[in-house]
Write a protein that holds these residues in place. Sequence first.
Motif, mmCIF file in Angstrom:
data_model
loop_
_atom_site.group_PDB
_atom_site.id
_atom_site.type_symbol
_atom_site.label_atom_id
_atom_site.label_comp_id
_atom_site.label_asym_id
_atom_site.label_seq_id
_atom_site.Cartn_x
_atom_site.Cartn_y
_atom_site.Cartn_z
ATOM 1 N N ILE A 168 9.266 14.319 0.429
ATOM 2 C CA ILE A 168 9.047 14.524 -1.022
ATOM 3 C C ILE A 168 7.661 15.090 -1.315
ATOM 4 O O ILE A 168 7.261 15.183 -2.477
ATOM 5 C CB ILE A 168 9.249 13.216 -1.819
ATOM 6 C CG1 ILE A 168 8.275 12.128 -1.335
ATOM 7 C CG2 ILE A 168 10.685 12.761 -1.763
ATOM 8 C CD1 ILE A 168 8.018 11.086 -2.396
ATOM 9 N N HIS A 169 6.927 15.438 -0.261
ATOM 10 C CA HIS A 169 5.523 15.802 -0.454
ATOM 11 C C HIS A 169 5.342 16.923 -1.471
ATOM 12 O O HIS A 169 4.447 16.890 -2.307
ATOM 13 C CB HIS A 169 4.883 16.178 0.882
ATOM 14 C CG HIS A 169 3.427 16.469 0.747
ATOM 15 N ND1 HIS A 169 2.935 17.748 0.577
ATOM 16 C CD2 HIS A 169 2.356 15.651 0.689
ATOM 17 C CE1 HIS A 169 1.623 17.688 0.447
ATOM 18 N NE2 HIS A 169 1.245 16.428 0.517
ATOM 19 N N ASP A 170 6.223 17.946 -1.418
ATOM 20 C CA ASP A 170 6.021 19.108 -2.288
ATOM 21 C C ASP A 170 6.622 18.937 -3.674
ATOM 22 O O ASP A 170 6.351 19.732 -4.570
ATOM 23 C CB ASP A 170 6.633 20.360 -1.635
ATOM 24 C CG ASP A 170 5.860 20.730 -0.380
ATOM 25 O OD1 ASP A 170 4.727 20.223 -0.206
ATOM 26 O OD2 ASP A 170 6.394 21.496 0.440
ATOM 27 N N ASP A 171 7.477 17.931 -3.853
ATOM 28 C CA ASP A 171 8.152 17.820 -5.139
ATOM 29 C C ASP A 171 8.443 16.370 -5.511
ATOM 30 O O ASP A 171 9.539 16.050 -5.968
ATOM 31 C CB ASP A 171 9.460 18.620 -5.101
ATOM 32 C CG ASP A 171 10.023 18.814 -6.503
ATOM 33 O OD1 ASP A 171 9.217 18.956 -7.435
ATOM 34 O OD2 ASP A 171 11.261 18.779 -6.656
ATOM 35 N N GLY A 172 7.482 15.504 -5.300
ATOM 36 C CA GLY A 172 7.710 14.102 -5.622
ATOM 37 C C GLY A 172 6.390 13.368 -5.659
ATOM 38 O O GLY A 172 5.322 13.980 -5.571
#
Length: 286
Positions: free
Chosen positions: A236-240
Motif C-alpha cells: 500500500i506504500h504508493d496508495d495507502g
Amino acid sequence: MAATNIDPRRHSAQRRLSRVPDGLESWDEIAGRLRGRPPVVLLDYDGTLAPICDDPAKATMPVRTREVLQTLVRHCAVAVLSGRDLQDVRHRIRVDGLWYAGSHGFELVGPGNVSVVHEAAERALPDLDEAERRLSCELEPVAGALVDRKRFALAVHYRNVRPDAVDHVISVVHRIGDEMPTLRATHGRRVVELLPNIDWNKGRALRLVLDRLNAQDAMPVFAGDDYTDEDALHEIHDDGIGIVVRSAEHGDRLTWAHYSVEDPLALGGLLARIASLVRTWSGRQP
Ligand SMILES: O=P(O)(O)OC[C@H]1O[C@H](O[C@H]2O[C@H](CO)[C@@H](O)[C@H](O)[C@H]2O)[C@H](O)[C@@H](O)[C@@H]1O
C-alpha cells in the motif's frame, strides 16, 4: 530464502524506524489524507493490536481496542491479517463482520460466509506435518523452545530459550526446512517459521481483500509491527497509509510505513480517531 515480494529497486523508499513520523502527532495529516476516501482498515494482531508477551497463548487485545474495532466495522471494512491460525485469531478478536486472514494470509474468511484457501498451499501440508513431527522431537530437549502449528505455518518460538541455545534452535528449523522444497523459512519477533514455499504473503492477502471488496476508491490503512507485515506495508506504500508499531526488539530497522506509533495502546488511540472520523461522515451513528 524467498521471504518477501519486495522489489529491491524500490528500497530507497524505505526509512529507518527512528525517522518515521509519529501517527498521533501527525493526525491532522492522516485525517487530511482520509478526507474523500473512506478507509479500509487492515491490521496485524501480535505486537500491533495485542502487546507482545512471553506466552503466545496469553496475548490479548485491550478491551478498549475491541470496542474501537466494533465501532469501525459499522462504518468501514476491517480486516485482521495474522500469522496465527485462522480460528485462533478469530477467537482472540471476537468481533463480527471483519475479514480474518490466518497463517500469514494463506486462508481467509470474510463477511457473508466468504472463505478463501490458497489451493497450492494445501500441497505443503504433508511436509508441514512432517516438519512439525521432526521439530517437536529435535527441540524437545531445548528448554523454552515452543513448536506452534498453524494450519499453513509452523512457528518455533525462542523467546523463552536461553540466549546460548537460540542459534541452535534457528539452525535446526532452517536445516529441516531446507530439506523440504515445499517449505520456506521466515523470521519474526523471537520466532522462526516454516511456510508453504509459494509467492504469497500478507501483501498479497491484503490485495485479495481489497479486490474482493471492490475497494478501488477506498484508502487502505494497514498497521503492523513485524518483518512479515512489511509485505503489506509495501503493497500500500504508493496508495495507502502504512503504520508501524515501534519496538525496541527490532532496533532501528527499515520499514515501508509512513507513520509509526509507540505501542499497541497508542495504535488503539489512533484507530479510535479514525473511527470517530468515519462515524462523523456517516452521521454519528454509534
Ligand atoms: O502476524 P501476527 O498476528 O503478528 O502473528 C505473528 C506471530 O505472533 C505470535 O507470536 C508473537 O507473539 C507472541 C505473543 O506476544 C510472542 O510470545 C512471540 O514471541 C511472537 O513471535 C504467534 O504466536 C505466532 O504464531 C505468529 O506467527
